[in-house]
Each structure stands twice: as C-alpha cells, then as structure tokens.
Design a protein around this motif. Structure first.
Motif, PDB file in Angstrom:
ATOM      1  N   ASP A  48     -51.258  27.476 -26.717  1.00 50.10           N
ATOM      2  CA  ASP A  48     -50.937  27.129 -25.665  1.00 50.10           C
ATOM      3  C   ASP A  48     -50.135  28.127 -24.615  1.00 50.10           C
ATOM      4  O   ASP A  48     -49.439  27.643 -23.655  1.00 50.10           O
ATOM      5  CB  ASP A  48     -50.001  25.721 -25.683  1.00 50.10           C
ATOM      6  CG  ASP A  48     -50.388  24.608 -26.336  1.00 50.10           C
ATOM      7  OD1 ASP A  48     -51.761  24.595 -26.244  1.00 50.10           O
ATOM      8  OD2 ASP A  48     -49.938  23.338 -26.385  1.00 50.10           O
TER       9      ASP A  48
ATOM     10  N   SER B 134     -45.846  20.218 -19.418  1.00 50.61           N
ATOM     11  CA  SER B 134     -46.604  21.400 -19.884  1.00 50.61           C
ATOM     12  C   SER B 134     -47.747  20.771 -20.621  1.00 50.61           C
ATOM     13  O   SER B 134     -49.067  21.237 -20.042  1.00 50.61           O
ATOM     14  CB  SER B 134     -45.654  22.136 -20.781  1.00 50.61           C
ATOM     15  OG  SER B 134     -44.691  22.749 -20.183  1.00 50.61           O
ATOM     16  N   HIS B 135     -47.737  20.109 -21.489  1.00 53.64           N
ATOM     17  CA  HIS B 135     -48.649  19.412 -22.090  1.00 53.64           C
ATOM     18  C   HIS B 135     -49.673  18.351 -21.304  1.00 53.64           C
ATOM     19  O   HIS B 135     -50.866  18.119 -21.637  1.00 53.64           O
ATOM     20  CB  HIS B 135     -48.132  18.597 -23.538  1.00 53.64           C
ATOM     21  CG  HIS B 135     -47.780  19.347 -24.471  1.00 53.64           C
ATOM     22  ND1 HIS B 135     -46.645  20.165 -24.945  1.00 53.64           N
ATOM     23  CD2 HIS B 135     -48.807  19.800 -25.395  1.00 53.64           C
ATOM     24  CE1 HIS B 135     -46.710  20.812 -25.723  1.00 53.64           C
ATOM     25  NE2 HIS B 135     -47.890  20.667 -26.426  1.00 53.64           N
TER      26      HIS B 135
ATOM     27  N   GLU C 281     -42.553  24.198 -21.615  1.00 56.15           N
ATOM     28  CA  GLU C 281     -42.918  25.389 -22.453  1.00 56.15           C
ATOM     29  C   GLU C 281     -42.677  26.618 -21.811  1.00 56.15           C
ATOM     30  O   GLU C 281     -43.042  26.863 -20.691  1.00 56.15           O
ATOM     31  CB  GLU C 281     -44.390  25.213 -23.138  1.00 56.15           C
ATOM     32  CG  GLU C 281     -44.591  24.040 -24.067  1.00 56.15           C
ATOM     33  CD  GLU C 281     -45.728  24.036 -24.861  1.00 56.15           C
ATOM     34  OE1 GLU C 281     -46.761  25.074 -24.571  1.00 56.15           O
ATOM     35  OE2 GLU C 281     -45.897  23.284 -25.465  1.00 56.15           O
TER      36      GLU C 281
ATOM     37  N   HIS D 267     -42.777  31.099 -22.639  1.00 55.79           N
ATOM     38  CA  HIS D 267     -43.068  32.085 -23.691  1.00 55.79           C
ATOM     39  C   HIS D 267     -42.854  33.619 -22.948  1.00 55.79           C
ATOM     40  O   HIS D 267     -43.093  33.856 -21.823  1.00 55.79           O
ATOM     41  CB  HIS D 267     -44.646  32.014 -23.902  1.00 55.79           C
ATOM     42  CG  HIS D 267     -44.798  32.698 -25.112  1.00 55.79           C
ATOM     43  ND1 HIS D 267     -45.056  33.978 -25.345  1.00 55.79           N
ATOM     44  CD2 HIS D 267     -45.219  32.239 -26.439  1.00 55.79           C
ATOM     45  CE1 HIS D 267     -45.374  34.641 -26.398  1.00 55.79           C
ATOM     46  NE2 HIS D 267     -45.421  33.467 -27.291  1.00 55.79           N
TER      47      HIS D 267
ATOM     48  N   ASP E 224     -42.566  15.727 -20.130  1.00 49.26           N
ATOM     49  CA  ASP E 224     -43.164  17.033 -20.586  1.00 49.26           C
ATOM     50  C   ASP E 224     -44.347  17.549 -19.709  1.00 49.26           C
ATOM     51  O   ASP E 224     -45.488  16.936 -19.730  1.00 49.26           O
ATOM     52  CB  ASP E 224     -43.788  16.898 -21.811  1.00 49.26           C
ATOM     53  CG  ASP E 224     -44.345  17.989 -22.368  1.00 49.26           C
ATOM     54  OD1 ASP E 224     -44.558  19.086 -21.999  1.00 49.26           O
ATOM     55  OD2 ASP E 224     -44.731  18.008 -23.596  1.00 49.26           O
TER      56      ASP E 224
ATOM     57  N   SER F 111     -47.860  27.870 -20.433  1.00 48.40           N
ATOM     58  CA  SER F 111     -46.456  28.253 -20.573  1.00 48.40           C
ATOM     59  C   SER F 111     -46.107  29.088 -19.629  1.00 48.40           C
ATOM     60  O   SER F 111     -46.648  30.060 -18.741  1.00 48.40           O
ATOM     61  CB  SER F 111     -46.294  29.173 -21.867  1.00 48.40           C
ATOM     62  OG  SER F 111     -46.602  28.342 -23.066  1.00 48.40           O
TER      63      SER F 111
ATOM     64  N   PRO G 119     -40.788  28.105 -26.459  1.00 55.14           N
ATOM     65  CA  PRO G 119     -42.376  28.430 -26.666  1.00 55.14           C
ATOM     66  C   PRO G 119     -43.014  27.123 -27.625  1.00 55.14           C
ATOM     67  O   PRO G 119     -42.345  26.336 -28.178  1.00 55.14           O
ATOM     68  CB  PRO G 119     -42.410  29.433 -27.735  1.00 55.14           C
ATOM     69  CG  PRO G 119     -41.199  29.453 -28.514  1.00 55.14           C
ATOM     70  CD  PRO G 119     -40.281  28.966 -27.611  1.00 55.14           C
ATOM     71  N   CYS G 120     -44.433  26.904 -27.344  1.00 50.32           N
ATOM     72  CA  CYS G 120     -45.165  25.834 -28.010  1.00 50.32           C
ATOM     73  C   CYS G 120     -44.798  26.229 -29.663  1.00 50.32           C
ATOM     74  O   CYS G 120     -44.534  25.136 -30.410  1.00 50.32           O
ATOM     75  CB  CYS G 120     -46.638  26.122 -27.776  1.00 50.32           C
ATOM     76  SG  CYS G 120     -47.582  25.203 -28.734  1.00 50.32           S
TER      77      CYS G 120
ATOM     78  N   ARG H 237     -36.463  24.444 -27.393  1.00 43.74           N
ATOM     79  CA  ARG H 237     -37.804  23.751 -28.319  1.00 43.74           C
ATOM     80  C   ARG H 237     -38.589  24.810 -28.744  1.00 43.74           C
ATOM     81  O   ARG H 237     -38.630  26.052 -28.404  1.00 43.74           O
ATOM     82  CB  ARG H 237     -38.715  23.119 -27.323  1.00 43.74           C
ATOM     83  CG  ARG H 237     -39.223  23.596 -26.225  1.00 43.74           C
ATOM     84  CD  ARG H 237     -40.426  23.053 -25.799  1.00 43.74           C
ATOM     85  NE  ARG H 237     -41.626  23.518 -26.986  1.00 43.74           N
ATOM     86  CZ  ARG H 237     -42.695  22.589 -27.496  1.00 43.74           C
ATOM     87  NH1 ARG H 237     -42.735  21.640 -26.862  1.00 43.74           N
ATOM     88  NH2 ARG H 237     -43.207  23.073 -28.330  1.00 43.74           N
TER      89      ARG H 237
END
Length: 338
Positions: free
Chosen positions: A309, A271-272, A298, A300, A269, A313, A101-102, A126
């Motif tokens: 975020d 996700s970001h 990411e 979740h 990355d 996710s 998760p973030c 992470r």
C-alpha cells in the motif's frame, strides 16, 4: 428495554432492582452517567410488566428498544464511552492520531517511522505484522517477528501500538499489543469476535467494505456481549462502482449517524478508504470537521519501495504538514488534536 432511574437513587435500591430483574432470567447493563443512571435489560423482556416497573418510586421512565444491538446502543449508555490506551484517550473530545506503515518491513523502517510520526504529534503507532492480502503471492507480513519489531519501536518512542489480529490462535502473541485491530475482512468473523470479547484490551473494529452501519454495530455487540466494552469503531470506506479514481468511498455521514446510535468512539481511516496519498489530507481534514474522534493514517518513510500500500501512504513530511492543518481545523470546530 431500559429503565431510567431518578436522580438520588442509592446503591441499595439499584442493587435490589437489578436482583429483581435477574429473578426473571434477564441480564442487566448498568450505566451510571453524570446526569442519569440507566439499567438496560437484555433477554426476554416480555416477562416484565412495563407499567409496574414505571410505577416504582425510583424509576423515572421505561423505554423499549427495537434495535438488535443493546450494549452498543446509546440508549443503554447515554454518556460517550472513552477508551483509554495508556495516556491516550479516545472519545473524550480530543482527536488522537494513529499513524505508521501498512506493514512492518524492518527494524530500521518501523523505528524511523515511529520517531517521525511521534515528532509530528501522533499518539499511537500502527503497523501490520500479519497482513491479509487479496493475492496469495503478495507480502503477508513478518508475523511474530513483526510484532517484536513493533514492541521495539514502542520501547524507542513510548507510542502505544495498534496492529491487526487475523486468527484467534495468534491471541497469545498479542499479549503486549496495546490495541488489537479487527480488519474489514474479519469484521463479521463472529467466532473471532467472541474470542476477543473475552479479552480486556481495546479493540479497533473496522467496518467491512460492504457492511452496513447496523452490521458494524452488531459486530461490536458480539465483542461487548463477551464483556469487553473497550471498542473503537472505524469507518474505512465502503465498496462502490467507481474504483477508477478511489479505492473505496469514505462514508463520512457514518460519523453523525453512529454518534446518534452508539456511545462508542468513532475514528476514520482515510488511507484505505481512498487508496491515494493525495486524497488522505483532504479527507482527514473533513473527518476532523465532521466530528470524528480520531484518525488512523498510513505513513511510510519510503512509499515508493513499500511492500504494501505505498500508493496510499504519506511520507513523514506530508504527515507533519497534515497534522498542523488538522490542529487548525480542530481549533476551528472547538477541540484539540492530541
């Protein structure tokens, strides 16, 4: 400047040459690869007579390097660097995935996600304990308690943990963290980079949202100049003018460019970079195809209720489906997913 030595040069000859360089006040970086031995010279190399150096019996060639980054330069270190995190190897041709998760929100959340991503093939976990946020009113993370929960998740699953460091004063809290992440907002925080250069722990360095590739490599140089050569580069998207549909622009061309310039491993990355979960899978597959050394994604267990975020996710089920596709892409391009 670098001096490439001839095959068969023995240790005594190498030590004598290095001592000679040191007599000129130069620092040296010795790289002993499978096929060649390279001595990189750092400092005022104008004192060294390149013709005299090249005439030495043990020297095969001498090359001047114009780029300001030295230790991160592939010319200094022709063989790829492999960063080891426990049993995980980054940069050896495998494709490890860091997932989680973030931000760490509770013990139940982080342990649940850790179990899910491990079952789907993730190699590391992470999770943010200290969170840099654009708004001072947004969730800033659970801080030291979040680190403790990450360590609990590691104990439950065996996954090494990756989490972000924002302040050098917090370094003692990160003693048991396996990989320290330096985020996009701090990638040119040079005082922080100097501090982590003193550590002997893997560092995941993210490119800033307006950072050039040269600036990314110079930031890596700050870390390596302190003696820490365990640096993993991360492309996480750069700022553009089209923010209506993507959070940033994922610069996948950075992978082959950096591969030419540096020996350090490069992960992506998605996700970001994209800001939307539906874009994470296609960009992850593209990263696997273009030669990246791994991913940080990411995941979740309840994105709609995430404190940070959630929109970018993946659910554990989506991550598992993506991991399966990644294996097939990696097989097609000639490498495994770890």
């Amino acid at each position: 400047m670098i001096a490439v030595l001839k095959p068969g040069t023995d240790k005594e000859q190498i030590d004598n040459l290095i001592e000679w360089f040191h007599s000129y006040g130069l620092r040296t970086n010795l790289s002993e690869g499978e096929f060649s031995t390279v001595i990189g010279l750092i400092g005022d190399v104008s004192r060294v007579d390149a013709d005299l150096l090249e005439s030495l019996e043990i020297v095969e060639s001498v090359m001047r390097i114009s780029e300001p980054f030295k230790k991160a330069n592939r010319k200094f270190h022709p063989d790829a660097t492999v960063v080891e995190v426990g049993d995980v190897r980054i940069g050896d041709g495998s494709f490890p995935i860091i997932a989680g998760p973030c931000s760490v929100e509770s013990r139940e959340q982080i342990v649940s996600v850790a179990r899910s991503v491990k079952a789907a093939g993730a190699s590391m976990l992470r999770g943010g304990a200290f969170k840099p946020r654009t708004s001072p009113y947004d969730f800033q993370g659970m801080k030291a308690e979040g680190l403790e929960l990450l360590l609990e998740a590691k104990k439950e699953t065996g996954l090494p943990i990756v989490t972000e460091l924002m302040n050098a004063e917090h370094i003692p809290l990160f003693a048991d963290v396996d990989v320290i992440q330096i985020g996009a907002r701090n990638f040119q925080n040079f005082e922080l980079l100097k501090e982590i250069g003193e550590l002997r722990k893997p560092i995941l360095l993210k490119r800033g949202i307006s950072g050039t590739l040269k600036e990314l490599l110079m930031s890596a140089e700050y870390i390596m100049a302190g003696g820490n050569d365990q640096v993993i580069l991360c492309e996480r998207g750069i700022r553009s003018y089209d923010s209506d549909y993507t959070r940033n622009v994922l610069d996948l061309s950075a992978v082959p460019v950096l591969r030419r310039l540096t020996h350090l491993p490069i992960i992506i990355d998605p996700s970001h970079a994209t800001g939307h979960s539906y874009l994470v899978e296609p960009m992850s597959l593209a990263a696997a195809a273009c030669g990246a050394d791994g991913l940080i994604v990411e995941v979740h267990n309840d994105p709609q209720r995430a404190k940070c975020d959630g929109a970018q996710s993946l659910t554990p089920e989506q991550f598992a489906a993506m991991a399966d596709k990644l294996r097939r892409v990696r097989e097609a391009v000639g490498g495994p997913v770890v």
